[in-house]
Design an enzyme around this catalytic site. Structure first.
Site, mmCIF file in Angstrom:
data_model
loop_
_atom_site.group_PDB
_atom_site.id
_atom_site.type_symbol
_atom_site.label_atom_id
_atom_site.label_comp_id
_atom_site.label_asym_id
_atom_site.label_seq_id
_atom_site.Cartn_x
_atom_site.Cartn_y
_atom_site.Cartn_z
ATOM 1 N N GLY A 80 0.621 -0.560 0.110
ATOM 2 C CA GLY A 80 0.044 0.052 0.101
ATOM 3 C C GLY A 80 1.106 1.380 0.202
ATOM 4 N N THR A 81 1.680 1.103 0.985
ATOM 5 C CA THR A 81 2.284 2.445 0.867
ATOM 6 C C THR A 81 3.451 2.415 -0.370
ATOM 7 O OG1 THR A 81 3.159 1.759 2.396
ATOM 8 C CG2 THR A 81 4.632 3.297 2.151
ATOM 9 N N HIS A 222 -2.137 -7.807 2.042
ATOM 10 C CA HIS A 222 -2.125 -8.129 4.261
ATOM 11 C C HIS A 222 -3.300 -7.430 4.600
ATOM 12 C CE1 HIS A 222 0.024 -5.062 6.006
ATOM 13 N NE2 HIS A 222 -0.360 -3.936 5.209
ATOM 14 N N CYS A 354 3.192 1.848 13.514
ATOM 15 C CA CYS A 354 4.340 2.746 12.934
ATOM 16 C C CYS A 354 5.581 1.298 13.177
ATOM 17 C CB CYS A 354 4.225 4.105 13.374
ATOM 18 S SG CYS A 354 4.959 3.900 15.003
HETATM 19 N N1 PLP Z 1 -2.939 2.258 3.493
HETATM 20 C C1 PLP Z 1 -3.929 3.015 4.276
HETATM 21 C C2 PLP Z 1 -4.774 3.203 5.120
HETATM 22 C C3 PLP Z 1 -3.694 1.497 5.621
HETATM 23 O O1 PLP Z 1 -4.081 1.528 6.511
HETATM 24 C C4 PLP Z 1 -2.275 1.145 5.396
HETATM 25 C C5 PLP Z 1 -0.942 -0.105 6.419
HETATM 26 O O2 PLP Z 1 -1.521 0.064 7.606
HETATM 27 C C6 PLP Z 1 -1.275 1.714 4.066
HETATM 28 C C7 PLP Z 1 -1.971 2.484 3.614
HETATM 29 C C8 PLP Z 1 0.405 1.125 3.683
HETATM 30 O O3 PLP Z 1 -0.199 0.232 3.820
HETATM 31 P P1 PLP Z 1 1.439 -1.034 3.935
HETATM 32 O O4 PLP Z 1 1.437 -1.592 4.614
HETATM 33 O O5 PLP Z 1 0.811 -2.294 3.059
HETATM 34 O O6 PLP Z 1 2.179 -0.377 3.321
#
Ligand code: PLP
Length: 411
Positions: A80-81, A222, A354
């Site tokens: 997601g990041t 995940h 975090c």
């Molecule tokens: N965006 C949201 C709303 C999230 O809740 C998260 C993870 O907690 C992320 C982005 C980041 O995703 P990832 O953990 O796959 O990098």
């Protein structure tokens, strides 16, 4: 030698699905052959490589169908990041002469995950206010877009390049009015790209409805029973996104780097199972969530359901995802409470997780106007596909006593 593995005892409650979900067994089964015999590099030319490439193509077709996109619009990332960073930086820099130059103003809601918020801040962008329930203030959004349009017309600004508003919040579970957001963006900033971080939405809402109104959509496997380290950015056909990394040109040149074949195959399997079960799961999990929240409200004095709006009929949870219960507890420190809960095998969190595992003050609660002393006692209990009635019973049995214990000065 490592320490003892953490295993869930027979009486335990894993209520941290918003941080990560257990993998669905079918997704584990789907990925194993690609860690073993079907290990080839999908960019190669030989038969084994073609087999790996076909597996990615099939996964892409499956994900595309589930999110209402064309397979060409599905870009696999490392999570997601990365999807969020690619969307924000990629749209801001699209068409710019150098990869480090931003081509326009960027705007996001004040309650975004740091994966959006930090890129927006690093580009000098601005945030839009939310109301007490965490929903974007549409008047403030319109005011920001109008102001930027006026600056652009006067030759004083570059105009808005991207607006990013998450589909569902990771801390409190608020669902954003994305159709209304899209309407404002199309009217007031017609050249802007609309991105939505749907990482916390996939389990609970039909992402195809989001893809229908947004240009870019981020997902993370995940969070829906897939593996860590796999994400998706849906990039609609006519949208130009500048890549963040250059190299072998995989993923239509938008995300160079050898793909995580096993993870991608497992992500598609988890996505399919999640989407198939969604209508039933939303109802089942919402009932569990309501039982948990209503039980806590009845048994823990000074416990407030975060951002709850409603009247005599009780809190209105229609704009909350089914899986998230967020509360703030007067006179209690989150950290101490989490420690006590863990001792009784209840696994939860205070805000978003975090990397350090340390508590950070929540920008989401601050933006919603939650009083600072109440914020200190925040608790997120998040449910998902594996959550059972017994887990809710266990949490309801443990939590009131833990709060009482802390209030009596114990730890
Ligand atoms: N965006 C949201 C709303 C999230 O809740 C998260 C993870 O907690 C992320 C982005 C980041 O995703 P990832 O953990 O796959 O990098």
């Amino acid at each position: 030698m490592g320490g003892p593995a953490v295993s869930l005892a027979s009486v335990s409650a894993y209520l941290d699905h918003a941080a990560t979900t257990p993998m669905r067994p079918e997704a584990v089964d789907a990925m194993l052959p690609f860690l073993d015999v079907r290990f080839a590099n999908p960019s190669g030319a030989h038969r084994m490589a073609r087999d790996a490439r076909r597996a990615i193509d099939d996964a892409r077709d499956e994900v595309a169908e589930l999110v209402g996109a064309h397979p060409r619009e599905v870009v696999f990332t490392s999570g997601g990041t990365e999807s969020d960073n690619l969307a924000v930086f990629g749209a801001a820099r699209a068409g710019a002469p150098a990869i480090t130059v931003a081509g326009g103003t960027v705007v996001c809601s004040a309650v975004e995950h740091h994966a959006v918020l930090d890129p927006v801040e690093s580009l000098g962008g601005c945030t839009v206010a939310v109301d007490a329930s965490g929903r974007v203030d549409l008047d403030d959004l319109a005011a920001v877009l109008e102001q930027e349009a006026a600056r652009e017309a006067a030759g004083e600004g570059p105009g808005v390049r991207i607006v990013s508003v998450m589909a569902a919040n990771n801390e409190v579970g608020t669902i954003q009015p994305l159709v209304e957001v899209a309407d404002a963006v199309r009217r007031l900033a017609p050249h802007a790209v609309l991105h939505t971080d749907a990482v916390q939405a996939f389990c609970w809402t039909d992402v195809a409805a989001l893809t229908a109104v947004a240009d870019l959509v981020s997902l993370s496997a995940h969070k829906f029973g897939g593996p860590k380290g796999v994400g998706v950015l849906v990039a609609k056909g006519d949208i130009t996104v500048a890549p963040r990394q250059l190299g072998g040109g995989q993923e239509r040149g938008l995300r160079s780097g050898t793909q995580n074949v096993a993870g991608i195959v497992a992500a598609a399997t988890a996505a399919r199972l999640t989407a198939e079960a969604r209508p039933v799961e939303v109802e089942r999990v919402a009932k569990l969530r309501d039982r948990l929240l209503d039980g806590l409200l009845a048994s823990v004095p000074g416990l407030v359901e975060t951002g709850a709006v409603g009247g005599a009929a009780g809190p209105d949870r229609r704009h909350r995802v089914a899986g998230t219960a967020h509360v703030c507890i007067e006179g209690v420190e989150s950290e101490a409470l989490l420690y006590l809960l863990e001792r009784s095998e209840v696994y939860a969190s205070a805000a978003s997780s975090c990397s350090s595992g340390a508590m950070e003050t929540s920008h989401v609660l601050a933006a919603m106007g939650v009083a600072p002393d109440l914020r200190g006692g925040s608790l997120r209990l998040s449910l998902g596909w594996s959550t059972t009635d017994a887990e809710i019973d266990h949490a309801l049995a443990v939590l009131p006593a833990a709060v009482e214990h802390l209030r009596a000065g114990g730890l």
